[in-house]
Design an enzyme around this catalytic site. Structure first.
Site, PDB file in Angstrom:
ATOM      1  N   ASP A  52       0.748  -1.385  -0.011  1.00 47.05           N
ATOM      2  CA  ASP A  52       0.056   0.030   0.110  1.00 47.05           C
ATOM      3  C   ASP A  52       0.883   1.394   0.013  1.00 47.05           C
ATOM      4  O   ASP A  52       0.405   2.290   0.138  1.00 47.05           O
ATOM      5  CB  ASP A  52      -0.957   0.024   1.055  1.00 47.05           C
ATOM      6  CG  ASP A  52      -0.428  -0.028   2.527  1.00 47.05           C
ATOM      7  OD1 ASP A  52       0.813  -0.236   2.711  1.00 47.05           O
ATOM      8  OD2 ASP A  52      -1.064   0.114   3.667  1.00 47.05           O
ATOM      9  N   SER A  53       2.025   0.792  -0.248  1.00 49.86           N
ATOM     10  CA  SER A  53       3.006   2.112  -0.485  1.00 49.86           C
ATOM     11  C   SER A  53       2.935   2.740  -1.842  1.00 49.86           C
ATOM     12  O   SER A  53       3.233   3.831  -1.934  1.00 49.86           O
ATOM     13  CB  SER A  53       4.611   1.705  -0.142  1.00 49.86           C
ATOM     14  OG  SER A  53       4.645   0.356  -0.797  1.00 49.86           O
ATOM     15  N   GLU A 123      -1.629  -5.333   8.552  1.00 51.16           N
ATOM     16  CA  GLU A 123      -0.729  -4.828   9.856  1.00 51.16           C
ATOM     17  C   GLU A 123      -1.315  -4.888  11.250  1.00 51.16           C
ATOM     18  O   GLU A 123      -2.546  -4.779  11.393  1.00 51.16           O
ATOM     19  CB  GLU A 123      -0.448  -3.086   9.603  1.00 51.16           C
ATOM     20  CG  GLU A 123       0.163  -2.898   8.393  1.00 51.16           C
ATOM     21  CD  GLU A 123       0.452  -1.312   8.189  1.00 51.16           C
ATOM     22  OE1 GLU A 123       0.221  -0.526   9.063  1.00 51.16           O
ATOM     23  OE2 GLU A 123       0.920  -1.144   7.167  1.00 51.16           O
ATOM     24  N   GLU A 190       9.060  -3.975  10.560  1.00 48.21           N
ATOM     25  CA  GLU A 190       9.687  -2.940   9.962  1.00 48.21           C
ATOM     26  C   GLU A 190      10.089  -1.878  11.029  1.00 48.21           C
ATOM     27  O   GLU A 190       9.755  -1.555  12.352  1.00 48.21           O
ATOM     28  CB  GLU A 190       8.359  -1.934   9.179  1.00 48.21           C
ATOM     29  CG  GLU A 190       8.799  -0.781   8.703  1.00 48.21           C
ATOM     30  CD  GLU A 190       7.728  -0.247   7.603  1.00 48.21           C
ATOM     31  OE1 GLU A 190       6.871  -0.911   7.245  1.00 48.21           O
ATOM     32  OE2 GLU A 190       8.008   1.022   7.001  1.00 48.21           O
TER      33      GLU A 190
HETATM   34  O1  KIV Z   1       3.471  -1.108   1.565  1.00 50.70           O
HETATM   35  C1  KIV Z   1       4.662  -1.281   1.551  1.00 50.70           C
HETATM   36  O2  KIV Z   1       5.428  -1.179   0.638  1.00 50.70           O
HETATM   37  C2  KIV Z   1       5.147  -2.172   2.764  1.00 50.70           C
HETATM   38  C3  KIV Z   1       6.826  -2.489   2.934  1.00 50.70           C
HETATM   39  C4  KIV Z   1       7.341  -1.203   3.382  1.00 50.70           C
HETATM   40  C5  KIV Z   1       6.799  -3.557   3.739  1.00 50.70           C
HETATM   41  O3  KIV Z   1       4.383  -2.518   3.702  1.00 50.70           O
END
Ligand code: KIV
Length: 272
Positions: A52-53, A123, A190
């Site tokens: 979700d980044s 998460e 993380e």
């Molecule tokens: O959304 C993402 O890219 C992540 C990574 C930072 C592990 O959850």
């Protein structure tokens, strides 16, 4: 009628468990589109995370909170079409699983059916333990994500390193064991101290994949746009840049603009 006897892609949850017990490190990177996913898969990556980044690097939001389930399904579907070897894990976005475990199951089923990915990631620790159990019981592989959990940024108030205090470190260790018991096939940790991450990796049998969590874990994940240097404003200590595509792109764009303006492009051989 033909009988299907193998999984969709080569890397499976069992495969990852075997890698951990053999001491083979697991490589994981993010992708959000077909072309990048295809390149990553061909390069031999073990896990592709449709993170979700995407909210930050694709959509330009300052947090991952605005990402929707429909957005994630669009990215997940695009990535899956480019992958034949790696495991594809799709992030469950903020708001799609925190309500209750039935809502979470509905969201996860949509992700699995509409993207054809291999697993979902969500998460949290003990707060989402029942949800994880429900998803796994429904046949959905789940990856956990603890330490810095960006979807909770509005409560955390900072992206700084987590679990420097013993109480939070103990909770992460206990929650990792709980997530394993509830059926998670892996956990992303993380931005936590390396010593804690190594303790967690040793305490559980499932793979622990770190980002800013040191080398004592079972694998590493980075955001592809960061490690490729496409985004040049983000330089946390844990990030290693493998390219400087920001400057490669900029030079290419500037050269193209110059060539168009001067009439140099297209030339005789570039036309019909
Ligand atoms: O959304 C993402 O890219 C992540 C990574 C930072 C592990 O959850």
């Amino acid at each position: 009628m033909s009988v299907v006897t193998s999984c969709k892609r080569v890397v499976t949850t069992r495969h990852l468990l075997r890698m951990k017990s053999a001491g083979e490190k697991i490589s994981m990177l993010t992708a959000y589109d077909f072309t990048m996913a295809k390149i990553l898969d061909k390069a031999g990556i073990d896990i592709i995370l449709v993170g979700d980044s995407a909210a930050n690097v694709i959509a330009g939001y300052t947090t991952t909170v605005p990402m929707t389930l429909d957005n994630m399904i669009y990215h997940g579907r695009s990535v899956v079409r480019g992958v034949s070897n790696a495991m594809v894990v799709v992030d469950m976005p903020f708001g799609s699983y925190q309500g209750n475990s039935i809502e979470a199951l509905t969201s996860a089923i949509r992700i699995m059916k509409e993207t054809e990915a291999d697993a979902v990631k969500l998460e949290g620790g003990r707060e989402v333990a029942d949800t994880i159990e429900r998803l796994v019981n429904a046949g959905i592989p789940v990856m956990g994500h603890m330490g810095l959990t960006p979807q909770s940024i509005n409560v955390l108030g900072t992206y700084a390193v987590r679990a420097k205090e013993e109480a939070e470190a103990t909770k992460i260790l206990e929650d990792a064991l709980l997530l394993e018991e509830k059926g998670c096939f892996g956990i992303v940790l993380e931005k936590v101290p390396a010593e804690l991450a190594e303790r967690v990796a040793k305490a559980v049998k499932i793979p622990v994949i770190g980002i800013g969590a040191g080398g004592g874990v079972d694998g590493q994940v980075l955001v592809s746009y960061d490690m490729l240097g496409i985004i040049d404003e983000f330089s946390p200590r844990f990030l290693r840049r493998y390219a400087n595509l920001h400057s490669v792109f900029t030079t290419a764009f500037e050269d193209y603009i110059k060539d168009v303006k001067s009439g140099d492009f297209p030339n005789e051989s570039e036309q019909y």
